[in-house]
Design a protein around this motif. Structure first.
Motif, PDB file in Angstrom:
ATOM      1  N   SER A 154       1.473  -6.126   1.236  1.00  0.00           N
ATOM      2  CA  SER A 154       2.661  -5.756   1.748  1.00  0.00           C
ATOM      3  C   SER A 154       3.502  -6.848   2.403  1.00  0.00           C
ATOM      4  O   SER A 154       3.086  -7.926   2.635  1.00  0.00           O
ATOM      5  CB  SER A 154       2.549  -4.806   3.072  1.00  0.00           C
ATOM      6  N   GLN A 155       4.706  -6.758   2.548  1.00  0.00           N
ATOM      7  CA  GLN A 155       5.549  -7.729   3.145  1.00  0.00           C
ATOM      8  C   GLN A 155       5.342  -8.234   4.568  1.00  0.00           C
ATOM      9  O   GLN A 155       5.032  -7.196   5.414  1.00  0.00           O
ATOM     10  CB  GLN A 155       7.112  -7.355   2.945  1.00  0.00           C
ATOM     11  N   TYR A 156       5.215  -9.416   4.774  1.00  0.00           N
ATOM     12  CA  TYR A 156       5.053  -9.819   6.054  1.00  0.00           C
ATOM     13  C   TYR A 156       6.354  -9.645   6.957  1.00  0.00           C
ATOM     14  O   TYR A 156       7.332  -9.872   6.506  1.00  0.00           O
ATOM     15  CB  TYR A 156       4.809 -11.170   6.157  1.00  0.00           C
ATOM     16  N   GLN A 157       6.186  -9.055   8.076  1.00  0.00           N
ATOM     17  CA  GLN A 157       7.336  -8.662   9.052  1.00  0.00           C
ATOM     18  C   GLN A 157       7.330  -9.676  10.298  1.00  0.00           C
ATOM     19  O   GLN A 157       6.353  -9.645  10.891  1.00  0.00           O
ATOM     20  CB  GLN A 157       7.002  -7.080   9.672  1.00  0.00           C
ATOM     21  N   ALA A 158       8.389 -10.402  10.150  1.00  0.00           N
ATOM     22  CA  ALA A 158       8.414 -11.677  11.243  1.00  0.00           C
ATOM     23  C   ALA A 158       8.767 -11.090  12.712  1.00  0.00           C
ATOM     24  O   ALA A 158       8.069 -11.596  13.629  1.00  0.00           O
ATOM     25  CB  ALA A 158       9.586 -12.303  10.984  1.00  0.00           C
ATOM     26  N   VAL A 242      -3.251  -1.334   7.888  1.00  0.00           N
ATOM     27  CA  VAL A 242      -3.523  -2.090   8.977  1.00  0.00           C
ATOM     28  C   VAL A 242      -2.132  -2.225   9.656  1.00  0.00           C
ATOM     29  O   VAL A 242      -0.976  -2.329   9.184  1.00  0.00           O
ATOM     30  CB  VAL A 242      -4.373  -3.437   8.912  1.00  0.00           C
ATOM     31  N   SER A 243      -2.376  -2.375  11.293  1.00  0.00           N
ATOM     32  CA  SER A 243      -0.948  -2.362  12.070  1.00  0.00           C
ATOM     33  C   SER A 243      -0.312  -3.483  11.562  1.00  0.00           C
ATOM     34  O   SER A 243      -0.827  -4.653  11.204  1.00  0.00           O
ATOM     35  CB  SER A 243      -1.472  -2.379  13.397  1.00  0.00           C
ATOM     36  N   LEU A 244       1.008  -3.584  11.972  1.00  0.00           N
ATOM     37  CA  LEU A 244       1.983  -4.648  11.638  1.00  0.00           C
ATOM     38  C   LEU A 244       1.226  -5.953  12.466  1.00  0.00           C
ATOM     39  O   LEU A 244       1.455  -7.073  11.891  1.00  0.00           O
ATOM     40  CB  LEU A 244       3.174  -4.333  12.127  1.00  0.00           C
ATOM     41  N   GLU A 245       0.919  -5.788  14.041  1.00  0.00           N
ATOM     42  CA  GLU A 245       0.198  -6.809  14.449  1.00  0.00           C
ATOM     43  C   GLU A 245      -0.730  -7.400  13.804  1.00  0.00           C
ATOM     44  O   GLU A 245      -0.771  -8.807  13.965  1.00  0.00           O
ATOM     45  CB  GLU A 245       0.029  -6.480  15.745  1.00  0.00           C
TER      46      GLU A 245
END
Length: 516
Positions: A154-158, A242-245
């Protein structure tokens, strides 16, 4: 003759007044029952906390059908489960995800639906991140590196802050910078996926074939703490969301030269194939039993949460409407049907199957009311492209207390719904079928298909408003001396093709699913 005419006119006036009084009494009874003897909280508890998520084909889905049947029977309403197909039966178990290197930490996440289980003692492997690709050749050259690894796809969310949070607190310059960087990162990621020659639906199977030990995704729903939970699309290896964090931390470790190692234990069960059903309840009409009003909601859900607002609220609304009408309007003029459909989430399969199995009913349906977009008060109704929908819907709405209708926006004649929810299956068959659109309540970000779609997100005051509104609309549609017109509008020319626009076509359901 004059005396006869006078008596006849007085009789008509008396009968009309009596009918109005009777209608007012029924409306009052509906309102009293809705607000003073509501069963919604108990129904919600039993369905959402007691049974839980209702993935098509799963044991929980079957349990929910059986529960609904028992509930209707207890209210004295005839009911049955109608089989329409079969689906792969998968049962979610517990999931634990731990980072075991470079240090120990619990990871927030769960299996995607239909994910294969891990061995009983779990799976431990290093994590790798799928890089940015410029071509299919680059992707194919990289593929051997996934063997034995847990692959992040998945794309990394900054930033894990929703846009509304940025808009409220950031400077205008900072907000604009965040938006531009977010759009640019998304474009780069989407172009990279396209360069692989795969899609988000086929990528997991490709990685599985290349020997990956498992797949890690993070389908962020653009709100605090929410991810969307869909299907795994693998046959042998587990897929975790898994969670974004936590996903962001794993990404930053890899970027800085540290390779995290995860241990995953996933206890799901593949139970082969299982029959799939619609639950269909019926209050027989007393004068026009072969004309119908259908109360429509889908019973199935995705299973990251418990399917509270998609579509537990729609389900308990239509069940509560049926309970109230059976109690206070036990002899409707037309037959009232409640359809709790299966497998809406995979393509309106249950409702399409009902249309296919009951073709003879379609021209005889007075109206269908569908509820399927969250917990909010009904706020908009479209005529769905039926030319005279304004006339009869307008009449029926006029009988509803103004406090329930004052904020509803109507669009007449509107255009036919081609998908999105189960009313579209009936619209395609020429049935005056209406989606009762709800206030948003952050549905798209926070509850639609997410891990946070749970009981506590229900706003029961709004759901009660919907129960009263739908019950009165159903009562008025049943009492209406006229059959509602199903005449369609002329759709004109489609701008994209320059050809005459066509009414949506009736489609057959997928009757054997989950095997891909």
């Amino acid at each position: 003759m004059k005396n006869y005419a006078k008596v006849w006119m007085l009789s008509v006036v008396f009968a009309t007044g009596l009918q109005a009084q009777t209608q007012d009494a029924v409306v009052k009874s509906i309102m009293d029952e809705t607000y003073n003897n509501s069963q919604l909280e108990q129904l919600a508890y039993e369905l959402l906390d007691g049974i839980g998520p209702r993935l098509v084909g799963s044991p929980k889905m079957q349990q929910s059908h059986d529960w609904a049947v028992n509930r209707f029977k207890n209210w004295g309403i005839n009911v049955r489960n109608e089989q329409w197909g079969e689906w792969k039966s998968w049962e979610r178990g517990t999931t634990t995800i731990e980072m075991v290197a470079p240090y120990a930490k619990s990871i927030e996440g769960m299996q995607l639906a239909f994910s294969p289980a891990t061995p009983a003692k779990g799976l431990t492997a290093d994590v790798v991140m799928m890089p940015i690709f410029a071509s299919t050749a680059e992707f194919n050259a990289w593929l051997p590196k996934v063997k034995g690894k847990l692959v992040m796809v998945s794309q990394y969310q900054a930033s894990g802050r929703p846009e509304y949070n940025w808009k409220e607190f950031a400077t205008p310059e900072s907000f604009e910078k965040m938006q531009n960087e977010s759009r640019a990162a998304s474009e780069v990621w989407q172009n990279s996926i396209k360069a692989t020659g795969e899609t988000s639906r086929t990528l997991n199977a490709k990685l599985e074939a290349a020997g990956a030990a498992g797949i890690i995704s993070s389908n962020w729903s653009r709100g605090f703490g929410v991810n969307k939970i869909f299907s795994a699309a693998t046959k042998k290896i587990p897929v975790m969301d898994v969670s974004l964090e936590d996903y962001g931390q794993l990404y930053r470790m890899l970027k800085n030269g540290t390779t995290p190692k995860l241990k995953i234990i996933a206890n799901s069960k593949d139970r082969g194939m299982a029959p799939t059903f619609n639950t269909v309840a019926e209050i027989k009409g007393s004068e026009k039993p072969d004309e119908y009003i259908i109360l429509s909601a889908h019973l199935d859900s995705w299973d990251g949460g418990t399917g509270a607002t998609d579509n537990g609220t729609g389900t308990i609304t239509m069940m509560e409407v049926a309970r109230i009408l059976k109690k206070h309007y036990p002899n409707p003029k037309r037959t009232i049907i409640v359809g709790l459909w299966g497998s809406e989430e995979q393509g309106l399969n249950g409702s399409r199957a009902y249309v296919s199995a009951h073709k003879d009913q379609m021209p005889k349906i007075q109206a269908l009311f569908n509820q399927d977009n969250g917990t909010g008060r009904i706020a908009n109704i479209s005529g769905q492209g039926f030319l005279h929908s304004y006339d009869y819907l307008g009449r029926w709405l006029n009988a509803v207390p103004k406090e329930l209708t004052k904020d509803i926006k109507t669009t007449f004649p509107g255009t036919p719904g081609a998908g999105g929810s189960d009313h579209a299956s009936f619209v395609a068959a020429g049935v005056p079928a209406f989606m009762l659109g709800s206030l948003n309540w952050s549905y798209g970000n926070y509850t639609w298909h997410t891990n946070r779609d749970t009981y506590d997100k229900i706003v029961f005051d709004d759901v009660k408003s919907n129960v009263a509104l739908i019950a009165i609309l159903t009562y008025m549609a049943s009492e209406d001396p006229e059959k509602a017109s199903a005449e369609k509008i002329n759709l004109g020319i489609e701008s994209r093709t320059g050809e005459p626009a066509k009414w949506p076509e009736v489609k057959e359901p997928t009757r054997k699913g989950g095997l891909d």
